[in-house]
Motif scaffolding. Structure first.
Motif, PDB file in Angstrom:
ATOM      1  N   PRO A 227      45.269  48.856  52.954  1.00 57.74           N
ATOM      2  CA  PRO A 227      43.850  48.697  52.578  1.00 57.74           C
ATOM      3  C   PRO A 227      42.979  48.249  53.742  1.00 57.74           C
ATOM      4  O   PRO A 227      41.814  48.637  53.837  1.00 57.74           O
ATOM      5  CB  PRO A 227      43.905  47.638  51.472  1.00 57.74           C
ATOM      6  N   ALA A 228      43.542  47.449  54.658  1.00 60.10           N
ATOM      7  CA  ALA A 228      42.759  46.976  55.809  1.00 60.10           C
ATOM      8  C   ALA A 228      42.384  48.142  56.725  1.00 60.10           C
ATOM      9  O   ALA A 228      41.246  48.233  57.202  1.00 60.10           O
ATOM     10  CB  ALA A 228      43.553  45.929  56.581  1.00 60.10           C
ATOM     11  N   LEU A 229      43.341  49.043  56.966  1.00 58.62           N
ATOM     12  CA  LEU A 229      43.045  50.207  57.807  1.00 58.62           C
ATOM     13  C   LEU A 229      42.055  51.126  57.108  1.00 58.62           C
ATOM     14  O   LEU A 229      41.155  51.690  57.743  1.00 58.62           O
ATOM     15  CB  LEU A 229      44.339  50.962  58.131  1.00 58.62           C
ATOM     16  N   ARG A 230      42.209  51.275  55.814  1.00 57.27           N
ATOM     17  CA  ARG A 230      41.269  52.101  55.046  1.00 57.27           C
ATOM     18  C   ARG A 230      39.847  51.526  55.160  1.00 57.27           C
ATOM     19  O   ARG A 230      38.873  52.272  55.374  1.00 57.27           O
ATOM     20  CB  ARG A 230      41.722  52.121  53.584  1.00 57.27           C
ATOM     21  N   ALA A 231      39.740  50.213  55.035  1.00 54.53           N
ATOM     22  CA  ALA A 231      38.431  49.572  55.184  1.00 54.53           C
ATOM     23  C   ALA A 231      37.891  49.763  56.598  1.00 54.53           C
ATOM     24  O   ALA A 231      36.683  49.956  56.807  1.00 54.53           O
ATOM     25  CB  ALA A 231      38.528  48.087  54.842  1.00 54.53           C
ATOM     26  N   GLY A 232      38.792  49.716  57.591  1.00 54.33           N
ATOM     27  CA  GLY A 232      38.380  49.940  58.970  1.00 54.33           C
ATOM     28  C   GLY A 232      37.837  51.339  59.190  1.00 54.33           C
ATOM     29  O   GLY A 232      36.880  51.533  59.952  1.00 54.33           O
ATOM     30  N   LEU A 233      38.435  52.326  58.528  1.00 50.45           N
ATOM     31  CA  LEU A 233      37.940  53.697  58.625  1.00 50.45           C
ATOM     32  C   LEU A 233      36.528  53.815  58.042  1.00 50.45           C
ATOM     33  O   LEU A 233      35.654  54.462  58.627  1.00 50.45           O
ATOM     34  CB  LEU A 233      38.889  54.647  57.904  1.00 50.45           C
ATOM     35  N   ALA A 370      31.807  65.440  65.830  1.00 52.42           N
ATOM     36  CA  ALA A 370      33.264  65.559  65.754  1.00 52.42           C
ATOM     37  C   ALA A 370      33.909  64.228  65.378  1.00 52.42           C
ATOM     38  O   ALA A 370      34.876  64.193  64.595  1.00 52.42           O
ATOM     39  CB  ALA A 370      33.811  66.060  67.086  1.00 52.42           C
ATOM     40  N   LEU A 371      33.397  63.123  65.923  1.00 52.67           N
ATOM     41  CA  LEU A 371      33.956  61.813  65.590  1.00 52.67           C
ATOM     42  C   LEU A 371      33.781  61.505  64.105  1.00 52.67           C
ATOM     43  O   LEU A 371      34.705  60.985  63.447  1.00 52.67           O
ATOM     44  CB  LEU A 371      33.281  60.735  66.439  1.00 52.67           C
ATOM     45  N   VAL A 372      32.607  61.817  63.561  1.00 53.80           N
ATOM     46  CA  VAL A 372      32.404  61.627  62.120  1.00 53.80           C
ATOM     47  C   VAL A 372      33.390  62.472  61.331  1.00 53.80           C
ATOM     48  O   VAL A 372      34.017  62.001  60.368  1.00 53.80           O
ATOM     49  CB  VAL A 372      30.952  61.995  61.737  1.00 53.80           C
ATOM     50  N   THR A 373      33.579  63.721  61.741  1.00 52.67           N
ATOM     51  CA  THR A 373      34.487  64.626  61.032  1.00 52.67           C
ATOM     52  C   THR A 373      35.922  64.120  61.092  1.00 52.67           C
ATOM     53  O   THR A 373      36.659  64.193  60.098  1.00 52.67           O
ATOM     54  CB  THR A 373      34.393  66.038  61.632  1.00 52.67           C
ATOM     55  N   VAL A 374      36.347  63.594  62.243  1.00 51.14           N
ATOM     56  CA  VAL A 374      37.724  63.102  62.386  1.00 51.14           C
ATOM     57  C   VAL A 374      37.967  61.910  61.472  1.00 51.14           C
ATOM     58  O   VAL A 374      39.022  61.803  60.824  1.00 51.14           O
ATOM     59  CB  VAL A 374      38.014  62.731  63.851  1.00 51.14           C
ATOM     60  N   LEU A 379      40.185  59.778  56.247  1.00 52.12           N
ATOM     61  CA  LEU A 379      39.971  59.258  54.894  1.00 52.12           C
ATOM     62  C   LEU A 379      40.449  60.244  53.833  1.00 52.12           C
ATOM     63  O   LEU A 379      41.051  59.854  52.831  1.00 52.12           O
ATOM     64  CB  LEU A 379      38.482  58.947  54.702  1.00 52.12           C
ATOM     65  N   ALA A 380      40.158  61.543  54.052  1.00 44.86           N
ATOM     66  CA  ALA A 380      40.553  62.552  53.063  1.00 44.86           C
ATOM     67  C   ALA A 380      42.059  62.767  53.028  1.00 44.86           C
ATOM     68  O   ALA A 380      42.600  63.194  52.001  1.00 44.86           O
ATOM     69  CB  ALA A 380      39.850  63.874  53.370  1.00 44.86           C
ATOM     70  N   ALA A 381      42.744  62.461  54.126  1.00 41.81           N
ATOM     71  CA  ALA A 381      44.194  62.693  54.208  1.00 41.81           C
ATOM     72  C   ALA A 381      45.001  61.463  53.836  1.00 41.81           C
ATOM     73  O   ALA A 381      46.237  61.496  53.899  1.00 41.81           O
ATOM     74  CB  ALA A 381      44.565  63.144  55.616  1.00 41.81           C
ATOM     75  N   SER A 382      44.341  60.386  53.431  1.00 36.67           N
ATOM     76  CA  SER A 382      45.053  59.139  53.185  1.00 36.67           C
ATOM     77  C   SER A 382      44.590  58.493  51.899  1.00 36.67           C
ATOM     78  O   SER A 382      43.591  58.879  51.305  1.00 36.67           O
ATOM     79  CB  SER A 382      44.841  58.174  54.356  1.00 36.67           C
ATOM     80  N   ARG A 383      45.350  57.510  51.484  1.00 37.76           N
ATOM     81  CA  ARG A 383      44.978  56.671  50.348  1.00 37.76           C
ATOM     82  C   ARG A 383      45.519  55.269  50.597  1.00 37.76           C
ATOM     83  O   ARG A 383      46.545  55.105  51.264  1.00 37.76           O
ATOM     84  CB  ARG A 383      45.510  57.229  49.033  1.00 37.76           C
ATOM     85  N   PRO A 384      44.844  54.237  50.082  1.00 39.83           N
ATOM     86  CA  PRO A 384      45.334  52.876  50.311  1.00 39.83           C
ATOM     87  C   PRO A 384      46.538  52.576  49.428  1.00 39.83           C
ATOM     88  O   PRO A 384      46.666  53.086  48.309  1.00 39.83           O
ATOM     89  CB  PRO A 384      44.125  52.011  49.934  1.00 39.83           C
TER      90      PRO A 384
END
Length: 399
Positions: A227-233, A370-374, A379-384
């Motif tokens: 969840p911390a990495l997700r919040a960081g994204l 590109a940075l926004v897209t990455v 985010l789209a490829a992951s879940r907390p």
């Protein structure tokens, strides 16, 4: 020379037909390459191709703005009421003769119209994508498979919803409106900045289904991250959007050269600046709300706000890049993020110390998009989820 009407809808049908004809090429390519595949494979290929062409559109939009071609055709949606500059050669020649270095020249008219042709083509592709997504959703619903796809394997199902391309379709129509206002409001800085933000937002909206469909085609579920990495994204994405807005504000106010050195500006760490002028948003290009000219101190403040925010954003994204090293499944996204972050720093410095070269300026806009897209890709490829020793913890398991 009579004044040209700002809106002339005479060439609308011709432009729509031209957009349809241009879109037939990509659509035919998608169909031929995936004719033996199912609807998922075709929709996935179309979504990825549309995302790629939209990124090209954002780059060409930056090229249009940076070559001062935004008013190359002073009306909308055509050029002097014609579907192409060829039909407006006399009017363009007259305007160019009256003002040889002005906003209307043959070259600038073609750049502006090519940008509109590309935008129309992308719009047609998004319409096709939306239709295909809803047809597929109805077929799955009749077959009883829609529920399984909505939940998805490992949390990817949400990205397969037909509402994503539908939202992108609404968004691209809104982008078209901002494109029209860019012309009819004579490069109003706030409108041009919102148009840039809209292009970046369209990339983000198209990235979500592109990622979801690609992972579904490979039968690959979402990557579990902390969840911390997700919040960081999400924080990184918010900071990036803010920085894109500040960068667009610098570009649309032509404030890039207010500071021509780095790391200092005008030989000082804190040059003379007027932030009250810099933060006047709703005003014409080059003017303040009271009709007076914006001062050099105001332009300097616009530039320096972007520079100060860049320090924060670069540090945040560097930290995010470091944290992504803990997730092997997102190694590709991490490499792309690192490469574009370096590119963004180099092109940003080049804009300042090399007097705003066109290539660096276009790449700087493209790098931000590109940075926004990455990050949206991550985010789209992951879940907390809960992790233990870097691995997902099964539901119900005591950590």
């Amino acid at each position: 020379m009579s004044e040209q009407a700002l809106y002339d809808l005479a060439p609308v049908l011709e432009l729509m037909l031209l957009g349809l004809l241009l879109a037939l090429g990509p659509l035919a390519w998608v169909w031929l390459r995936n004719r033996s595949g199912g609807s998922l494979k075709r929709l996935q290929a179309l979504s990825v191709l549309t995302l790629f062409l939209t990124f090209d559109l954002v780059l060409f939009g930056a090229f249009t703005r940076l070559t001062d071609s935004g008013l190359g055709c002073p009306d909308w949606p055509g050029c002097y009421g014609s579907a192409s500059p060829m039909g407006a050669r006399a009017q363009i020649a007259e305007a160019q003769a009256a003002m040889p270095t002005g906003p209307v020249t043959h070259g600038k008219a073609w750049i502006e119209m090519v940008h509109r042709y590309l935008a129309t083509t992308v719009g047609v592709l998004i319409i096709a994508m939306t239709i295909m997504a809803w047809r597929r959703a109805r077929r799955l619903g009749r077959a009883g498979g829609a529920g399984a796809e909505r939940t998805g394997a490992g949390g990817t199902g949400g990205a397969l919803s037909p509402w994503w391309p539908t939202l992108a379709l609404f968004w691209v129509c809104l982008q078209g409106a901002f494109g029209a206002w860019t012309v009819t409001m004579k490069l109003f800085p706030a409108i041009v900045t919102l148009h840039l933000l809209g292009g970046t937002g369209l990339l983000a909206l198209l990235c979500v289904p592109a990622v979801g469909l690609s992972r579904a085609a490979r039968q690959q579920g979402a990557t579990v991250i902390s969840p911390a990495l997700r919040a960081g994204l999400w924080l990184g994405l918010a900071l990036l959007v803010l920085q894109v807005a500040l960068g667009g504000w610098v570009s649309t106010n032509y404030a890039v050269l207010a500071c021509s050195s780095f790391p200092t500006c005008q030989g000082s760490w804190w040059p003379a600046m007027d932030f009250s002028q810099a933060l006047q948003i709703w005003r014409p290009l080059g003017l303040l709300q009271d009709g007076s000219n914006i001062s050099f101190a105001g332009l300097t403040a616009i530039h320096y706000l972007h520079r100060l925010a860049a320090y924060v954003v670069v540090a945040a994204l560097a930290g995010l890049w470091w944290r992504l090293g803990e997730v092997p499944a997102l190694a590709s996204q991490r490499r792309v993020l690192g490469a574009f972050l370096v590119l963004q720093v180099l092109t940003g410095l080049s804009n300042v110390v090399l007097d705003w070269p066109l290539v660096a300026a276009v790449l700087h806009t493209g790098g931000a998009a590109a940075l926004v897209t990455v990050i949206v890709w991550c985010l789209a490829a992951s879940r907390p989820g809960a992790l233990r020793d870097g691995l997902p913890v099964a539901r119900g398991e005591i950590a």
